[in-house]
Design a protein around this motif. Structure first.
Motif: not given
Length: 172
Positions: A151-156, A158-163, A167-172
């Motif tokens: 599991i890793g967060d998408q912010c790792q 470089n996932q970013e919000s429109f602002k 984005v801390k979204k855990p993805t497996g």
């Protein structure tokens, strides 16, 4: 040595990158998704047994070294009942969707087993908190000693919000 990469339940993303970036050392394979078509010009709709059979035959024939699967996770989201209420879905719609989602999950798991049996690899991508990880086909596959879930967060990545916020979204 170059390895062939293929995608299932995924529009061409990795296969497109492999075409555009030959320095990656990956040969682009197939990308089977509702947005792509088979040889007869039909979109890959895996709710149909004939389409699943055709895709299964292609995986067996082409033997991709890496098979990347990203089946829809929407129906395994904890918010599904709220979405149904807000959208005014008819009674039984959630159950109908769950049956179709289970068919998709069982099918992609079957393809992953083909990969493993052939000494090849798969990568399954879904949100880390998705209930799909708990469903029997995926849970049984995850118990295999050759399978590793990370599991890793998408912010790792470089996932970013429109602002522009991470984005801390855990993805497996």
């Amino acid at each position: 040595v170059k390895a062939r990469v293929a995608e299932i339940y995924s529009a061409p993303r990795v296969t497109r990158a492999a075409k555009l970036l030959p320095s990656l050392g990956l040969l682009p394979g197939f990308a089977f998704d509702l947005t792509t078509t088979n040889k007869a010009g039909h979109n890959w709709d895996f709710t149909q047994e004939a389409m699943r059979r055709e895709a299964r035959e292609e995986v067996v024939k082409r033997e991709p070294m890496f098979l990347i699967g990203s089946p829809a996770c929407t129906d395994y989201c904890s918010w599904l009942p709220l979405v149904a209420a807000r959208c005014g879905w008819p009674e039984g719609e959630i159950e109908r969707r769950m049956v179709a989602s289970y068919v998709h999950l069982a099918f992609v798991t079957e393809l992953y087993k083909l990969q493993m049996d052939g000494g090849r690899y798969f990568l399954h991508e879904n949100p880390g908190n998705s209930k799909s990880w708990e469903r029997l086909p995926m849970a049984a596959l995850a118990r295999d000693e050759k399978v590793h879930k990370i599991i890793g967060d998408q912010c790792q990545y470089n996932q970013e919000s429109f602002k522009g916020d991470p984005v801390k979204k855990p993805t497996g």
